[in-house]
Scaffold this motif. Sequence first.
Motif, PDB file in Angstrom:
ATOM      1  N   ALA A 166     -16.118  26.774  37.947  1.00  0.00           N
ATOM      2  CA  ALA A 166     -14.809  26.322  38.171  1.00  0.00           C
ATOM      3  C   ALA A 166     -14.749  25.099  39.279  1.00  0.00           C
ATOM      4  O   ALA A 166     -14.344  23.793  39.230  1.00  0.00           O
ATOM      5  CB  ALA A 166     -13.391  26.746  37.745  1.00  0.00           C
ATOM      6  N   MET A 167     -14.723  25.479  40.421  1.00  0.00           N
ATOM      7  CA  MET A 167     -14.285  24.736  41.481  1.00  0.00           C
ATOM      8  C   MET A 167     -15.338  23.943  42.034  1.00  0.00           C
ATOM      9  O   MET A 167     -15.243  22.659  42.202  1.00  0.00           O
ATOM     10  CB  MET A 167     -14.483  25.625  42.639  1.00  0.00           C
ATOM     11  N   GLU A 168     -16.442  24.168  42.000  1.00  0.00           N
ATOM     12  CA  GLU A 168     -18.230  23.434  41.812  1.00  0.00           C
ATOM     13  C   GLU A 168     -18.177  21.871  40.836  1.00  0.00           C
ATOM     14  O   GLU A 168     -18.450  21.007  41.483  1.00  0.00           O
ATOM     15  CB  GLU A 168     -18.850  23.848  41.594  1.00  0.00           C
ATOM     16  N   SER A 169     -17.433  22.850  40.279  1.00  0.00           N
ATOM     17  CA  SER A 169     -17.622  21.504  38.514  1.00  0.00           C
ATOM     18  C   SER A 169     -16.767  20.373  38.550  1.00  0.00           C
ATOM     19  O   SER A 169     -15.929  19.819  37.566  1.00  0.00           O
ATOM     20  CB  SER A 169     -17.980  22.378  36.868  1.00  0.00           C
ATOM     21  N   ASP A 170     -15.339  20.871  39.148  1.00  0.00           N
ATOM     22  CA  ASP A 170     -14.031  20.082  39.722  1.00  0.00           C
ATOM     23  C   ASP A 170     -14.905  18.749  39.857  1.00  0.00           C
ATOM     24  O   ASP A 170     -14.348  18.591  41.022  1.00  0.00           O
ATOM     25  CB  ASP A 170     -13.154  20.332  40.279  1.00  0.00           C
TER      26      ASP A 170
END
Length: 580
Positions: free
Chosen positions: A124-128
């Motif tokens: 989720a952090m990477e795709s934010d």
Amino acid sequence: MKSKTHSHGGNGHDTDGASATGGGGGGGGSCSSPSPPPSPRRHSGISHCRRRLRPVKSISNRSLGTLAAGIMTRRSLRYFFLLPLLYISGLLMCVGPFSAFIGGPPLPGSVYRSHEVFRHLWPAMESDNSSAIVLSSVWKYKRKLREHKACPNLSALHHEQFASPGLNGFLIVEANGGLNQQRSAICNAVAVAGLLNAILVIPHFEFHNVEFGDIYNEDHFISTLDGYVKVVKELPEALMEKHNYNISNITNIRVRAWAPVSYYLGVVYPILQSEGVVRIAPFANRLEMSVPPHIQYLRCLTNYKALRFSSSISMLAKKLVNRMIEKSSRSDGKYIAVHLRFEEDMIAFSCCIYDGGKAEKLEMESAREKGWRGKFKRKDRIILPNLNRVEGKCPLTPLEVGMMLRGMGFDNNTSIYLASGKIYHAERYLTPLKTMFPNLYTKESLATSDELAPFMGYSSQLAALDYTVCLFSEVFVTTQGGNFPHFLMGHRRFIYDGHSKTINPDKRKLVLLLDDVDISWRTLKEEMEDMLSESDRKGIMVPRVRKINRKTSIYMYPLPECRCLQQSMADQIDQIRHSE
């Protein structure tokens, strides 16, 4: 000829605990982490006014009995309601620590699970793709600028205070500790010299085997203080001969910590007058914070004007600042500086447990034995790692710092300078941080090996390089307390118009959040944004300061006393850019 320092931290970043000298640890009851120097003790004010006793009218026995019954009834009712509340609150206070003793279920936040949380949140952090925070707009709160007042004239004050206008003798001090504890001692030494109207001999450094001139510019120090406090590099030949050329033969006064002005004037001053020279060793925190305004000004003048790093340190430090500015072109030359205390000795001293299992346990036991020789094995020493973590006393890992910053809204284009000693298992623990922030730099990566060679092995000089790069960052992140961030936050308040521009995380709250392996990225972001806002609000806070009644550190909160010396940040950055 200076000899090399082999300190555990490897960087001379001050703490009040972890050091090669084993000077930390506090009492034998628990294992606690280093923290900023304690505030001066409060002295109870005793009224010297005489009160006239008024005659009391006679009261009959019956009246006395009625009065006593009424008082007892009211007291009984008060205790009736108060005792259950005390009992319940006592249970709540004891349940946590007691469960740690008897091996009950772990307290929320007491076990290190941050690596599990990261694995859960990373997709989720990477795709934010939400918009990142702009470094130039991080700090919302502003202080109202006041008109600068003229700095005090000390020469006139000296004539009023001392019967004799001449100087009263020589003062020798021995500064102990790391870079910023030494800095505190130097500032206090100048203040004491001004208070006693004495000539200050350039301070000696008790530990780390370095000279004053190895770290600071001696000539600049002497010339800046000229007209305020006379400073000399050594004692006159006659005095040295009188004491057989051995400074230890000079009368040494053991001054207690946070000694008041009255002690120096009542005890030290007469000895100085009679003998012509006094020595005070050790000299860490030997002067209370509450001193007369003109003496407080001497601390300001010393800390922010007289103490300039030596030319060799300044030249390389300015190069590092310029290189960080160049590498931060995407953010208009602005960068984040993180003071990370995740060295082996720091972890060992904190008694905290991470995710290294049995190998980590053995390494920490070995480090504690090597650094503190059985201190942690005493029968009266109780070590509660889980409780330490819940109370926010454990050093943050690079992974935790990275998740916190990403949650606050800083994206992977942000440039970060890492001020630290040798990171414990660096390859393993720094990898997640580099994944979150690829533009990660240290003094070792910014400078060439030839540039760093003269400073290798000298912890205070290396710390001075870190101090300068951190000072000029747009955002400073402190993770573990100690003298380094203590002084740096004050210095930043001084140059940034009263705002420390520092993220000081609520670690008690952070460990609870990172204990939940199912936490959502959205929830963590909201909490981290609130934490950033709180750091912003606290960054401009200035404690109330009454005349000669300061309870907070002048080095952490330099305003309002140091305001007359302030110089605009734009002027200082301009000096840095054009001095290489």
